[in-house]
Every structure is written in structure tokens, then in C-alpha cells.
Design a protein around this motif. Structure first.
Motif, PDB file in Angstrom:
ATOM      1  N   PHE A  50      -4.608   2.283   4.784  1.00  0.00           N
ATOM      2  CA  PHE A  50      -4.533   3.760   4.374  1.00  0.00           C
ATOM      3  C   PHE A  50      -4.587   4.700   5.230  1.00  0.00           C
ATOM      4  O   PHE A  50      -4.032   6.000   5.226  1.00  0.00           O
ATOM      5  N   GLU A  51      -5.855   4.954   6.199  1.00  0.00           N
ATOM      6  CA  GLU A  51      -6.079   5.767   6.948  1.00  0.00           C
ATOM      7  C   GLU A  51      -4.781   5.795   8.028  1.00  0.00           C
ATOM      8  O   GLU A  51      -4.382   6.929   8.430  1.00  0.00           O
ATOM      9  N   PHE A  52      -4.382   4.614   8.224  1.00  0.00           N
ATOM     10  CA  PHE A  52      -3.122   4.660   9.174  1.00  0.00           C
ATOM     11  C   PHE A  52      -2.019   5.367   8.590  1.00  0.00           C
ATOM     12  O   PHE A  52      -1.235   6.186   9.252  1.00  0.00           O
ATOM     13  N   ASN A  58      -7.110  -5.155   6.527  1.00  0.00           N
ATOM     14  CA  ASN A  58      -8.147  -4.089   6.431  1.00  0.00           C
ATOM     15  C   ASN A  58      -7.624  -2.894   5.726  1.00  0.00           C
ATOM     16  O   ASN A  58      -6.681  -2.202   6.187  1.00  0.00           O
ATOM     17  N   ALA A  59      -7.763  -2.792   4.551  1.00  0.00           N
ATOM     18  CA  ALA A  59      -7.189  -2.027   3.501  1.00  0.00           C
ATOM     19  C   ALA A  59      -7.426  -0.606   3.709  1.00  0.00           C
ATOM     20  O   ALA A  59      -6.743   0.321   3.762  1.00  0.00           O
ATOM     21  N   ALA A  60      -8.680  -0.273   4.265  1.00  0.00           N
ATOM     22  CA  ALA A  60      -8.980   1.127   4.435  1.00  0.00           C
ATOM     23  C   ALA A  60      -8.374   1.488   5.739  1.00  0.00           C
ATOM     24  O   ALA A  60      -7.758   2.686   5.831  1.00  0.00           O
ATOM     25  N   MET A  61      -8.077   0.411   6.681  1.00  0.00           N
ATOM     26  CA  MET A  61      -7.319   0.998   7.985  1.00  0.00           C
ATOM     27  C   MET A  61      -5.807   1.282   7.336  1.00  0.00           C
ATOM     28  O   MET A  61      -5.334   2.025   8.152  1.00  0.00           O
ATOM     29  N   PHE A 114       0.850  -1.214  -0.110  1.00  0.00           N
ATOM     30  CA  PHE A 114       0.017   0.029   0.016  1.00  0.00           C
ATOM     31  C   PHE A 114       0.779   1.131  -0.085  1.00  0.00           C
ATOM     32  O   PHE A 114       1.838   1.352   0.768  1.00  0.00           O
ATOM     33  N   LEU A 137      -1.949   7.625   6.382  1.00  0.00           N
ATOM     34  CA  LEU A 137      -2.229   9.033   6.497  1.00  0.00           C
ATOM     35  C   LEU A 137      -2.069   9.819   7.793  1.00  0.00           C
ATOM     36  O   LEU A 137      -1.553  10.846   8.047  1.00  0.00           O
ATOM     37  N   LYS A 138      -2.424   9.029   8.892  1.00  0.00           N
ATOM     38  CA  LYS A 138      -2.100   9.502  10.154  1.00  0.00           C
ATOM     39  C   LYS A 138      -0.700   9.641  10.612  1.00  0.00           C
ATOM     40  O   LYS A 138      -0.368  10.483  11.003  1.00  0.00           O
ATOM     41  N   TYR A 155      -0.448  -3.719  14.287  1.00  0.00           N
ATOM     42  CA  TYR A 155      -1.616  -3.195  14.996  1.00  0.00           C
ATOM     43  C   TYR A 155      -1.396  -1.853  15.097  1.00  0.00           C
ATOM     44  O   TYR A 155      -0.844  -1.392  16.243  1.00  0.00           O
ATOM     45  N   PRO A 156      -2.253  -0.946  14.594  1.00  0.00           N
ATOM     46  CA  PRO A 156      -2.181   0.381  15.021  1.00  0.00           C
ATOM     47  C   PRO A 156      -2.667   0.750  16.596  1.00  0.00           C
ATOM     48  O   PRO A 156      -3.657   0.123  16.829  1.00  0.00           O
ATOM     49  N   GLN A 157      -1.755   1.756  17.141  1.00  0.00           N
ATOM     50  CA  GLN A 157      -2.328   1.887  18.452  1.00  0.00           C
ATOM     51  C   GLN A 157      -2.447   3.308  18.583  1.00  0.00           C
ATOM     52  O   GLN A 157      -2.428   4.154  17.474  1.00  0.00           O
ATOM     53  N   ASN A 158      -2.697   4.002  19.832  1.00  0.00           N
ATOM     54  CA  ASN A 158      -3.161   5.297  20.114  1.00  0.00           C
ATOM     55  C   ASN A 158      -2.215   6.205  19.255  1.00  0.00           C
ATOM     56  O   ASN A 158      -1.008   6.246  19.533  1.00  0.00           O
ATOM     57  N   SER A 159      -2.619   6.926  18.169  1.00  0.00           N
ATOM     58  CA  SER A 159      -1.761   7.802  17.519  1.00  0.00           C
ATOM     59  C   SER A 159      -2.140   9.160  17.576  1.00  0.00           C
ATOM     60  O   SER A 159      -1.789   9.943  16.577  1.00  0.00           O
TER      61      SER A 159
END
Lengths: 914, 440
Positions: B79-81, B74-77, B56, B83-84, B120-124
């Protein structure tokens, strides 16, 4: 103070220098040195030689330095397992530190070091950390269990970590819950047994739904994804989960929104379609989906791929939202192409005017792929929305006037389809098309144009000249064009025999004598024979009515669509492929399917995978068959006479006149199958192969098949043809549970099939497998897997291959049994087109394990008493009444299990006709 | 989950590489470089599958950021990540550039370690991250402070810390709307929507509970005559009869907003983060007042000349002023010269952009102005017809084109001794152009 300087050290003796710096007494210098090491590591230099020196820096109270050393350890521990042991003590000690950040850091890092000896030491600290008083440590430990499972699943199961993880699902801290859910989901998917290790139940789900309101955006994604794997017990539970999830649709994070959409789409299947909930949800789903289109382009792309699925599954949701899918000038190309796809799907009579206006605009853009797709879309609209056809055609004509090469070619390809859909309506534009003949250089466009000329030869005055001009360069043409040319000229000849005899002879000799392509040659011979033996029959075959073409294209196969709906937002939904197609090993998880809604849903689901070929697709679409690659030609002899003779026999006294005529355009495979079946007599009857999986449904894989019985064993015989561009490998087969417990013995003996090549396979079958009643009884659902995808189709087992060799009853037993079976269990059937005498029929029957017990002649009628036994020990008794000279015969059947009657009658008909 | 994260410069050199999962090897770094960054043709998809490994990527200002995985993530996650991450990096060290990334690589590794665990994304949330990841390394915090940090990272209100104090309690609301329009040459609106957001800057003490009210149609109809207003509301509209309402197609909220409460009661309540954040985003499609209208007239005079006339009309209250107005009229690639006359502002032909750029500093409502241009063309033999790209325009107006209004924002802080009346509140409405295009 910048760090970029660390990237620029390229001196000689660098490692040595770093070594001395690492061992320096000064803290600052040490830190600098470690930074340099990390920088070198990043750009790919091997700094593993410094392992002991770096590990020495680990014992420090400086957290930044510690983190850097840990980073190094994670990278190199695996290559230096013995030395990594040196770090264990520090880790264990750090896990006891008073600072929760350090405890968490230690347990996080330890889990990333995949060295057996370190893993052993991990268990105790991990156990403690899972119960730590600080939520930060607990949430880190939860993920660490998943790490450990990846290294050693048995250790996690043996040490009771699963239970501890499960306990964390009811933790007071939402983030701990979220991480625990994520870890559990991963463990469940990866579980060796393929069965989830920890089942979700209603109370757990309730806790998750509570945590959902309070955790971070990522945590919400984990929880929603886990919820999507849960199947509620009943509609009521589904209803309440839906209600609690709907607020997530207003979240700013696209991943949260899409995961919520996934759960809702899945649960909507459980609630009956006419309830208010479904309509409310449908209404609520639209706005958030539309809003996703104002996100960053990458997120938009994921959203669009998913919207494509949603639109196919539930077209109502977005039917009024056409406008938002209009392409913007500055959209990245991948967004444009996806939007266009959805526009075609949403096109309807209500919005067609707008859509056409847009498509016309797009057809003048710069990107070639996009323009082509736009032109093709106009054609699709014409076929899909009938009232718009006229406008579409005139738009296409306008586009042809632009003379932009690829636009013209694409337009001609779609116009061919429009002609097929609306015969005798738009042929007036043919003259315009003919003007562009010279500019066409792509095979598909040329083939389409030739097809049009041939199909409408009677309306094109100079059709013979046009086709003649193509013939000059016949041998340089693509095979697809050559085949079309051959067909077109024959059509022309049949329509205007007077002045085109020379032309047809020319093309036939080109095809049969000067070509290396067996497909072309075979078709040439067939035409030649047809024309020389019976021109009237030729006319019937070649100029037969063509079946209608379908309105929708590129629809996903329903079972695949359902599976993908369960994977909304994931990579599978982006690729539109099941996870097994791109994930290795056990990570792919169990195949997901939508929950069913009682009886109604079940019924539809059994029907869905069926691609049973009906008469129409058997005869096939002349054109699409022409275009496909060459089917396998078993030992095509180059000796013309021999082959022609074979065909002669075939066409003259062939087994099934109707079927062979129908199969003519299908190429050699079907015909040769018949030849073998005939010549292999005396043997049981083998029905001609049918197309079980057409190439357009099988991503290029075409399967023709039939059933036979040899040496007391039923067999499935299949011809695989690869019409795709790439080789196919890794074939495997699976049969669904069926009425007769048929299952394959051994694997599918098909190796790699190259592009355009074919393979034959015979699969022995056994009949003691699991049984499930199918409708019709002899229906068999088959799954074929290869490196590209999994394909599903259904076929009918001819009952006679299930008749056993020991089906002969003793005369007396027959008589008593016939009397014993009540009259209610008697079924009658009339066989038509019966030829041959009673004896010849009885003989034919015996070959197929239908045994004649006795024969009587009553009032000029021949009565045959017959018995047979199915593989599942069902006895069937029959009485066949024949009248000499009368093509109709009466068949009475008695059996304790009378349901089998239909299949048996079908078998009788087939055998008698064979 | 995410197996690894790589950052490349525009040449494809690796700046950051962090592998989270064992199934991702070092060769993955090269695979992406060879197949995507160095690929001949334009990128056709942000997701690439190379040898059963999925990449990605997003690209921002010459920097490629790629996430790698071998699983069905989870592809949307992802990309959101990604961007984050960009977001987090920007708030730590400003612009994303090769220079900045190299300068801060230690910090970036530290951040990546914290916000992504085993993929796994954590608090960002940057506000929270900044409390314990600093460029100076962790300050030796006291035990209480440590506990506070961890409770905040994992806490239910992960976006705000306790104990914030201001002498003056103040808040700013910016209603920022982007008007998107696609208009046919004949002036028919093909599609129009407003993408709006409410950005809030809060300087409030303690843990204040806020309640936010807007003129949403659903709420207004339910309540009948709602009462309430806000200081600084400059744009009361006497022209329309009754209270104007806005029909919101869809809205999304910052994670601080209690979504379940919005769903049931349609009320927006939240405890705001400290400082600036985006409270909500919304989208409307009905009754949009389009601030400007572009009327193009293009005439091709022979093969070497074109005449373009563009009329610009402003369509809002005469008392208001539109600003930063810019109309971009594309010209053919074979343009050799342009003669321009415009009644207002400045117009220039910019060869590098293949466009005439017409700039007007200010323009009042209900006015009309125009520009005419004569474009000389070079004779070319290219068969390809010039496809006219749409005329785009930019502007800024001091009102919300959707009709969106803030009705109130109430602040409650029961523990501290300040009330709603003591808070100073500011509201500002800005309407800007999004993609505002007219085909010609």
C-alpha cells in the motif's frame, strides 16, 4: 505531444500497417510504431505476430526505444521462444556497455525472459554484473539471481550464485545489501528442501543492522523482514538487536514501522517478561501504532488488522489508547469494522462508560453490518465487564425501542447470552422482548427468542400461547428454530406439566412424524422416551444447569496467533490466516513460530494447542449444540419402532448411564457410537467418542473420536462433521511426536465433506515413530488440515490400546520378576465401583490384552495376578485384590518404568466399568 | 512480492498493465475488474482474495490502481508503494486522471520498470528519478554524469545530488497542524489530537548539514533553559509563564533524518533534499488549544419542523484572526425548506449536500456568533429514524494549536563559504481543521 492517440487505433489491417512502420527507416516513425504496439498490448490485443519486426528495433542507441522493445520482449518471448533467441546477442552485448544504466537494464530484462535458451546465456553476464564496479548494476544483478532461481533453482545452486549473493551482503553500498537480502530471503523461503539455503549468522546480522541506517525505505523493509526470520542465540543478542531497531519506529513509512514492530514483538518473546526491556519496548510500541491510524485508509486497514493481533498477544501495549479507535463518521466501512473489533478487545472497567456511549452512537448509523456489529459489541461488553452489565442491558432495551428491525433482532441474540451469563438478574425485561416477537424474521433471532421463552417459561404467564403461536408455522421454520421450539416446549412441559400436555404432544408429533430432518426427529424421540420412561430423569437432563459462557469471543487460537505475530505486516496478518491457507506450493515457506524463552515458555507452548474437552464442554452448551447443523446419522432407519427399541436398550442397560445422559443433547452420533461398541462384543473395550474439536474452534469442523484396538493394531476412529456453510476437502492428519511413538499408517481416508454432512474415518496407527515424552504420558497432539485451515487439538490415548497380544508372562518368570523389581517401583491404586466376579473381570481383561497369570483366594479375597506388555516393550505386572460385595478393589502395580502407572490405572478403571 | 500492477479507469478498462512475475496471468486483470470494479455492492476491503490471488487496490479520482500477488507479501509495503506511485505520477504529470495516464503511458511504463524490479520496490524518490527518467528520453549523458546518476540512485544520500548552487541561501519552514476533534453535544471532548507536519523548502548550496530544534518537552527538560531562536519567529507568547513546551506523543521523520541519532541524543539532524519536502510528522494529544467551539441546540417540533441553533465561539488571542471558517450543519433527507438567520458571515441551505453551510471569512479571537435555522420537513412514511450526523467545521488559524514551536534550525556547510548567519530563514505556523466534529 500526447500518447493517448495510440490507444485509439482500431482500424482494419492495423497489424499490417504497424509492420511496415516498424520497418521504416525513420527513427521517429519506428518509435511511434513501437508505442502503438505497446498500447495495443496493454489493452489486451494480440500483437505477437509483430515479434520479428519489433525485435529488429532492439539494436538502437535510443534508450527509450530500447526500453519499449524490452517491455514487448518480456511479454511475448515465452510464446515465441525460437525467435526470442534473436535477442540474445543484443542482451549479451548490452551487458558489456559502457553505460551502467544500459548494463543494468539488460541484465534486469534478461532475467524476466523465461525461455530456456536465453537463460543459458544469462549466467555469464550475470556473474560479471554481480561484480560490476557500479552499485546500480550490482543491485539489479542481485534481484536477477532471485529471478533465475525462480526459473531454475538448480542452475543458481550449481553455478555458485548463492555464494556471490552472500558476498553482496557485505557490499559497501546499502542498497545492494538490501536487494541481496530480499533475493536471499525469497530463495530461502522457496528452497525445495524446505531448509534455508543460506543461514544468517551473527556477523551477517550485524552488517544488515548497519546497512539498515542508510538504505531506502524499501530496503529497510527488506532488511527488517529478513531480521524477523533470524533467531538470536541468547537474550543478550536479542536485547542488542532490539535497541538498534527501535529508532525505525519513527520512520514515516508505515511498512518500515510495522516490520520493526514485527521484529520487536518476536524478540520480546526471547527476553524474560519481567525485564526492563520488555516494559520499555511495550511503552515505545504504542505511539507508533497509534500514529498509523492517521495514515491513508488502506494503510490504516493493514495497521488495524495487525493491531488486532498485537492486542491479543500483548493487551498491555494499547490498553490506555481506547480513544484513538473511536470510529469517525467518514471512515471507510472496512476501517470502521476493524476499529470496532479492537474497541471490544480493549474494553475494560476503566473505559467502559466511554465505550458504551460510543457504541450507542454507532448503533444508529446507516451501514447495516456496522450497526449489527455495534449492537453485538454492547452485548459483549455486558458479558466481559460485569459492573457494566446493567447499563448495557438498559442500552440494549433503548435500542429495542427504536423498533429498527435488524437492531431488535441483533439485540435479542445478545440478550440471550447475557441471560446465560447472569442468570436470575435481568429477566424482568422479558416482557419487553416478548412485545417484539412478531417482528423477528431471522432464524437466529427467532431461535434466541424461543430459547428465552422456554428457559423462563415459569415467569412468562402466556408462554404456552407464545410457543403455540410459533407452532402454527412449524414446518416453514428454519431447522435451528424448529429444534429450539422442540426444546422450549419440553422445558415448558416439565415446568408446567398440568396445562401443557397437549402442546408437548403436538410438538413431539410434529418433530417425529412430520419432519424429514433426522436431527429433529432424533431429538424428538429422545425427549419422548425420556418423558415417558422417567420424567424425573428428563427434568434432570433437560433442565440441567448450563455451563458458563466465555467472556472473550473470536480470539485466535494461540498457536495461530503466535504464527501470525511472526507474519505481522504481511498478507497473512491481514487475512488472519497462515500463509499456507492462501499461498500455493512452496512459496508458502516454512511455518514460523515464536522463539521460546527456555523452560517456562516451553511448558506453556505444549499446553497451548490443547483443547481437551473437559466434562463441561462434553456435556456441551445445550444451545450451541442445538444450533449446529445435523451431525452424521449413520443409517437412520425410518422405522419408528426399531429405533425406539434401540434407544430403549440404550437408556436402560446402556454401557455408561452417566455418559449417555450427558450425551443426549449431543445428537445421535455419540449415542450410536456407543451402540456399535456394545454390539460388537466380544472385542476390546472402545471408549465412547469424545468431542476432540468443537465446531466453534474448528471453523465449522467438528471431530468426535476415540481409540480402539483391532486385529492387533491400534486405530483412531473419528467422526467428522462439517457444520460450516462450504464443503470441506483435502483432509490430512499429522500426529506430533509422543511418548509411545504413535504415528498414522497411510493417510486419512476422508474425501470431500459437504456442508452439513459427516464422514467416518478409521486411521490405523503404528508405534515405532519418533518418541518424545509428553505430559500426561498418554497425551497426543493432533493436527488436522483441510482446505479451510489447520486445526490443532490434543487427546488422551487410552493405554489399553497399546497393550500387545504377547503380554502373557510365564508363571515362574512372573514370580521372579515381581521379586526382582524393587519396592520403590510399586504403586497402589484403589478402584471404585467394581462390579462382577473375579472371573468376569479376568475375562474382560483378557479381551484387552491384560493376561491373568494366576488366581488365588486368600481369606475370602480374590487375588488376580496379571501381566501386560506395552508396545514399547515395557512390562507391567499387577496384582488385583477383589472382595466380593465390596465395590472397591485394590490394584498394585510393579514395573521397571513406573511412570506408566497412571495411564494403566485409568485403563483399568475404564475397562472394569465397560 | 508484487506480481503485477494494473491501472483501470472507472469503467474497468485497462490503462496500464505490467506483470512482474510468472505466476500472474493475463486473466488476473479481468478477475479484478469483474469481482471488484464491477461488483454490485460497495467495496468492503482494500484487499481482495480471488482464487488464491490477492489484489490490493487504491482508488483515486476514478482511477483504480491495483497490485496483484500470489505470495504472502508485506501488505503495508504494497500500500505504501501504491501511494508512492501516485505520488511519483503526480509529480511527473500532475493530476491523476484517465487522460493524463493515457497521455503518459510510455513514461509510466518506464517508471514502473525502474521503481519495481521483480516485484521489489526500488528507489522511488521523485527528485532522483527525474535526473534520469525524463519525458524526452535519456539525454546522452557523459560518462561522469552517468556515474553520478547511478551513485545517486543507489547512494547513501539518495535524495540529494551534489553540486547544487544558490546565489541566495534560503529556507522556509511551514508548521502545519490539523486539529481533530470529536465533541459530545454536551461539550465534552471525546477525542482530540493534533496531526502536525513540518514542511521545509530548502534552497541551499552544497551538502548542508542541518540541525533542527523544537520545544519538545523531553529535550527542554533535559537541557533546562535552552537558548536559541530563529528570525521571523512572530509568535512569542508572553501570556504564558516560562517557556511553553509541547508533549509529542509520536513523531516520524523524512528518510533524510538520522533516526539513530534522534533515538540516542534526541536531536534532529539531516542533509535536506533540494526544494520542498516533509521533514517530520508528529502527533500530540495533550494541552491542545481548541480554536473553535460549536454549541448545537436541536429541537424537533412535531413531525414536520425542526429548530436548530448553533453558537460558534472562537477561543484564541483576540489579536489573531481565524480564516476560511465553515460550519456544516447536516439536515434530514426530507427537508423541504430552511429559514436562516445568522449574525455573521453567510449561510445557505445546500440541498445537494443535505446540509446548511455557514461561511465566515474572518473572525477574531474570543468572539461569539450564532446561527438559527428553522427546518421544514416533508411528512414521510419511512420508519427509519434520521440519524443526525455530526456538525463538522473547517478553519485556518495563524498559530499551532498544539503549542509546537521551532527553536532553531542551524545550517552547516563546511566545504562552501557560507555560514549559518548567511542563510535566510522563514517560519510560518498554520493551524487547520482536520476532522473537527461536534455531535448534535
Amino acid at each position: 505531444m500526447t500518447d493517448s492517440k495510440y490507444f485509439t487505433t482500431t482500424k482494419k489491417g492495423e497489424i499490417f500497417e504497424l509492420k511496415s512502420e516498424l520497418n521504416s527507416d525513420k527513427k521517429e516513425k519506428k518509435k511511434e510504431a513501437v508505442k502503438k504496439v505497446i498500447a495495443s498490448m496493454t489493452v489486451g490485443k494480440d500483437v505477437s505476430a509483430l515479434f520479428p519486426d519489433v525485435v529488429n528495433c532492439m539494436q538502437t542507441d535510443n534508450l527509450e526505444l530500447k526500453k519499449l522493445v524490452y517491455l514487448y520482449l518480456m511479454n511475448y518471448a515465452k510464446s515465441q521462444p525460437d525467435m526470442a533467441i534473436m535477442a540474445v546477442n543484443t542482451f549479451v552485448k548490452d551487458c558489456e556497455d559502457s553505460n551502467p544504466l544500459i548494463r543494468a537494464l539488460a541484465v534486469r530484462t534478461m532475467g524476466c525472459i523465461r525461455v530456456d535458451k536465453i537463460t543459458e546465456y544469462l549466467c555469464e553476464p550475470l556473474r560479471k554484473c554481480l561484480k560490476d564496479e557500479d552499485p546500480y548494476v550490482r543491485k539489479t544483478a542481485a534481484v536477477c539471481v532471485a529471478k533465475l532461481y525462480d526459473i531454475s533453482s538448480s542452475m543458481v545452486e550449481d553455478q555458485g550464485f548463492l555464494d556471490q549473493l552472500k558476498d553482496l551482503l557485505s557490499d559497501s553500498n546499502p542498497m545492494v545489501v538490501a536487494n541481496a537480502v530480499a533475493a536471499l530471503s525469497e530463495i530461502n523461503e522457496a528452497s525445495v528442501s524446505g531448509r534455508p539455503l543460506v543461514e544468517m549468522n551473527a556477523p551477517t546480522i550485524n552488517k544488515l543492522l548497519t546497512a539498515l541506517n542508510e538504505c531506502t525505505e524499501w530496503g529497510q523493509v527488506f532488511i527488517l523482514d529478513a531480521l524477523s526470520n533470524y533467531s538470536p542465540r541468547d537474550a543478550r543478542e536479542a536485547h542488542s538487536i532490539c535497541e538498534r531497531i527501535t529508532p525505525r519506529l519513527a520512520h514515516a513509512n508505515a511498512a518500515v514501522v510495522l516490520s520493526a514492530v514485527k521484529v520487536l514483538m518476536k524478540l520480546m518473546e526471547m527476553v524474560s517478561a519481567d525485564t526492563e526491556l520488555v516494559s520499555t519496548l511495550s511503552r515505545k510500541l504504542a505511539p507508533p501504532l497509534v500514529t498509523l491510524l492517521s495514515a491513508e485508509p488502506e494503510v490504516q486497514y493493514v495497521a488495524l488488522r495487525n493491531i488486532n493481533l498485537v492486542v491479543q498477544k500483548r493487551p498491555d501495549i494499547l490498553k490506555h489508547e481506547m480513544k484513538v479507535f473511536f470510529v469517525k463518521y467518514n471512515d471507510p466501512i472496512y476501517v470502521k469494522l476493524e476499529k470496532l473489533d479492537i474497541m471490544i478487545r480493549l474494553a475494560s472497567q476503566a473505559n467502559i462508560a466511554q465505550v458504551l456511549g460510543e457504541l450507542k452512537e454507532y448503533a444508529t448509523e446507516v451501514d447495516v453490518d456496522f450497526v449489527r456489529k455495534a449492537v453485538r459489541a454492547i452485548g459483549r461488553c455486558a458479558i466481559k465487564v460485569e459492573p457494566s452489565a446493567e447499563r448495557c442491558v438498559s442500552t440494549l432495551l433503548e435500542l429495542i425501542q427504536t423498533k429498527v428491525n435488524y437492531v431488535v433482532q441483533e439485540a435479542i441474540v445478545v440478550i440471550k447470552d447475557i441471560f446465560r451469563k447472569y442468570p436470575n438478574k435481568y429477566e424482568s425485561i422479558i416482557s419487553t422482548l416478548c412485545e417484539n416477537l412478531d417482528t423477528l424474521d431471522e432464524p437466529e433471532a427467532r431461535a434466541s427468542m424461543v430459547w428465552i421463552v422456554g428457559e423462563y417459561a415459569e415467569r412468562i404467564d402466556n408462554a404456552d400461547e407464545l410457543l403455540d403461536s410459533f407452532l402454527e408455522g412449524f414446518h416453514d421454520e428454519n431447522a435451528q428454530v424448529q429444534l429450539q421450539l422442540l426444546t422450549a416446549v419440553v422445558k415448558l412441559f416439565l415446568k408446567r406439566p398440568a396445562d401443557t400436555q397437549e402442546l408437548v404432544q403436538h410438538v413431539l408429533s410434529l418433530a417425529t412424524q412430520d419432519s424429514d430432518n433426522p436431527d429433529l426427529r432424533d431429538r424428538g424421540f429422545i425427549y419422548w422416551r425420556l418423558l415417558s420412561t422417567d420424567p424425573a430423569a428428563a427434568k434432570e437432563v433437560v433442565l440441567a444447569d448450563k455451563p458458563l459462557i466465555s467472556e472473550e469471543t473470536d480470539l485466535l487460537e494461540p498457536t495461530l496467533l503466535d504464527e501470525l505475530i511472526c507474519h505481522i505486516s504481511s498478507l497473512a496478518s491481514v487475512y488472519h490466516k497462515p500463509p499456507t491457507a492462501f499461498v500455493e506450493g512452496r512459496g508458502a515457506g516454512v511455518r514460523k513460530s515464536l522463539p521460546s524463552r527456555g523452560v517456562v515458555a516451553e511448558e506453556t507452548s505444549t499446553q497451548q494447542p490443547t483443547v481437551i474437552p473437559n466434562q463441561e464442554s462434553l456435556i456441551g452448551d445445550l444451545l450451541s449444540m442445538d444450533i449446529g447443523g445435523p451431525p452424521p446419522a449413520p443409517a437412520p432407519s425410518s422405522n419408528v419402532d426399531l429405533l425406539a427399541g434401540g434407544l430403549d436398550v440404550l437408556l436402560g442397560g446402556g454401557p455408561e448411564p452417566g455418559a449417555s445422559a450427558a450425551a443426549v443433547p449431543g445428537g445421535a452420533s455419540g449415542l450410536l457410537g456407543d451402540i456399535f461398541a456394545v454390539s460388537a462384543a466380544p472385542a476390546s473395550y472402545v471408549p465412547p467418542k469424545q468431542c476432540w474439536l468443537p465446531a466453534d474452534k474448528g471453523k465449522g469442523l467438528e471431530i468426535w473420536g476415540t481409540f480402539s484396538r483391532q486385529n492387533g493394531q491400534p486405530r483412531m476412529e473419528m467422526t467428522f462433521t462439517n457444520k460450516a456453510m462450504q464443503p470441506m476437502t483435502g483432509f490430512a492428519i499429522q500426529l506430533n511426536k509422543n511418548s509411545f511413538g504413535v504415528y498414522p499408517v497411510g493417510g486419512l481416508a476422508v474425501g470431500a465433506v459437504g456442508a452439513g454432512a459427516g464422514a467416518e474415518a478409521a486411521l490405523p496407527l503404528a508405534t515405532h515413530g519418533p518418541v518424545q515424552r509428553m505430559d500426561p504420558l498418554n497425551n497426543l497432539q493432533v493436527a488436522i488440515k483441510n482446505n479451510i485451515d489447520v486445526f490443532y487439538f490434543a487427546c488422551l490415548i487410552p493405554a489399553h490400546i497399546l497393550f500387545t497380544e504377547d503380554g502373557q508372562l510365564d508363571k515362574r518368570v512372573f514370580l521372579t520378576t515381581w521379586k526382582e523389581i524393587p519396592a520403590a517401583n510399586e504403586v497402589q491404586h484403589t478402584l471404585s465401583n467394581v462390579v462382577g466376579t473375579a472371573d468376569s473381570i479376568a475375562q474382560k481383561m483378557t479381551l484387552n490384552n491384560i493376561f491373568t497369570i494366576a488366581k488365588r483366594n486368600v481369606e475370602g479375597q480374590d487375588m488376580l495376578y496379571q501381566s501386560l506388555k506395552l508396545t514399547n516393550n515395557i512390562w507391567v505386572l499387577l496384582e488385583l485384590k477383589l472382595q466380593p460385595g465390596n465395590p472397591e478393589a485394590t490394584l498394585s502395580l510393579k514395573s521397571r518404568t513406573v511412570e506408566v502407572a497412571t495411564c494403566i490405572f485409568q485403563a483399568y478403571e475404564a475397562i472394569i466399568k465397560s | 512480492m508484487i506480481g503485477g500492477l494494473f491501472v483501470y479507469n472507472h469503467k474497468g478498462e485497462v490503462l496500464i498493465s505490467r506483470v512482474y512475475r510468472d505466476d500472474i496471468g493475463r486473466n488476473a486483470v479481468d478477475a479484478f475488474r469483474v469481482n471488484v470494479i464491477h461488483a454490485r455492492q460497495q467495496v468492503r476491503s482494500p484487499v481482495t482474495n480471488i482464487a488464491r490471488t490477492s489484489f490490493f487496490h487504491i482508488k483515486r479520482a476514478n482511477i483504480w490502481l491495483a497490485a496483484v500477488t500470489k505470495q504472502n507479501v508485506n501488505a503495508a509495503m504494497v500500500f505504501e508503494f501504491l501511494l508512492k506511485i501516485i505520488d511519483v505520477m503526480q509529480s511527473y504529470f500532475g493530476k491523476i486522471s484517465e487522460e493524463n495516464i493515457k497521455n503518459n503511458f510510455v513514461l509510466i511504463y518506464e517508471l514502473l520498470d525502474e521503481i519495481l524490479d521483480f516485484g521489489y520496490p526500488q528507489n522511488s524518490d521523485t527528485g532522483v528519478l527525474k535526473t534520469f527518467i525524463t519525458q524526452q528520453g535519456i539525454k546522452s549523458a557523459s560518462k561522469e554524469e552517468q556515474a553520478q546518476i547511478t551513485s545517486q540512485v543507489t547512494g547513501q544520500i539518495g535524495w540529494r545530488r551534489e553540486g547544487i548552487k544558490y546565489r541566495r541561501n534560503e529556507l522556509f519552514l511551514d508548521v502545519l497542524e490539523y486539529v481533530n476533534l470529536l465533541m459530545s453535544p454536551q461539550g465534552q471532548v471525546l477525542s482530540a489530537h493534533v496531526a502536525g507536519k513540518v514542511v521545509m523548502k530548502s534552497y541551499l548550496s552544497g551538502m548542508p548539514e542541518c540541525k533542527f530544534g523544537i520545544n519538545d518537552k523531553i529535550v527542554m527538560e533535559a537541557k533546562g533553559k535552552g537558548n536559541g531562536g530563529i528570525s521571523g519567529n512572530t509568535d512569542s507568547d508572553p501570556a504564558r509563564s516560562g517557556k511553553p513546551v509541547v508533549v509529542i506523543d509520536d513523531c516520524q521523520f523524512h528518510q533524510c533524518v538520522k533516526l539513530s541519532k534522534f533515538e540516542t541524543e534526541h536531536s534532529i539532524s539531516f542533509i535536506p533534499p533540494d526544494g520542498e519536502f516533509e521533514l517530520m510528522r508528529y502527533r500530540t494529544t495533550k494541552d491542545i488549544s481548541l480554536p473553535f467551539r460549536v454549541i448545537p441546540l436541536v429541537r424537533e417540533v412535531g413531525r414536520t419542523k425542526m429548530e436548530v441553533k448553533v453558537v460558534l465561539k472562537s477561543n484564541f488571542k483576540p489579536s489573531l484572526l481565524g480564516q476560511k471558517i465553515e460550519v456544516k450543519i447536516p439536515t434530514p433527507l426530507n427537508t423541504s425548506g430552511v429559514q436562516l438567520i445568522c449574525l455573521k458571515g453567510k449561510a445557505k441551505y445546500k440541498a445537494s449536500e443535505n446540509a446548511i453551510v455557514w461561511k465566515i471569512k474572518r473572525m477574531a479571537g474570543m468572539k461569539e456568533t450564532q446561527l438559527s435555522a428553522e427546518i421544514e420537513l416533508l411528512e414521510t412514511d419511512t420508519k427509519k429514524k434520521w440519524t443526525r450526523p455530526p456538525i463538522s467545521m473547517g478553519f485556518e488559524v495563524p498559530f499551532a494549536p498544539s503549542g509546537f514551536k521551532v527553536r532553531y534550525l542551524k545550517v552547516f556547510e563546511p566545504k562552501l563559504n557560507y555560514s549559518d548567519h548567511d542563510v535566510i530563514k522563514w517560519v510560518r505556523y498554520i493551524g487547520r481543521s482536520g476532522l473537527y466534529e461536534t455531535r448534535c
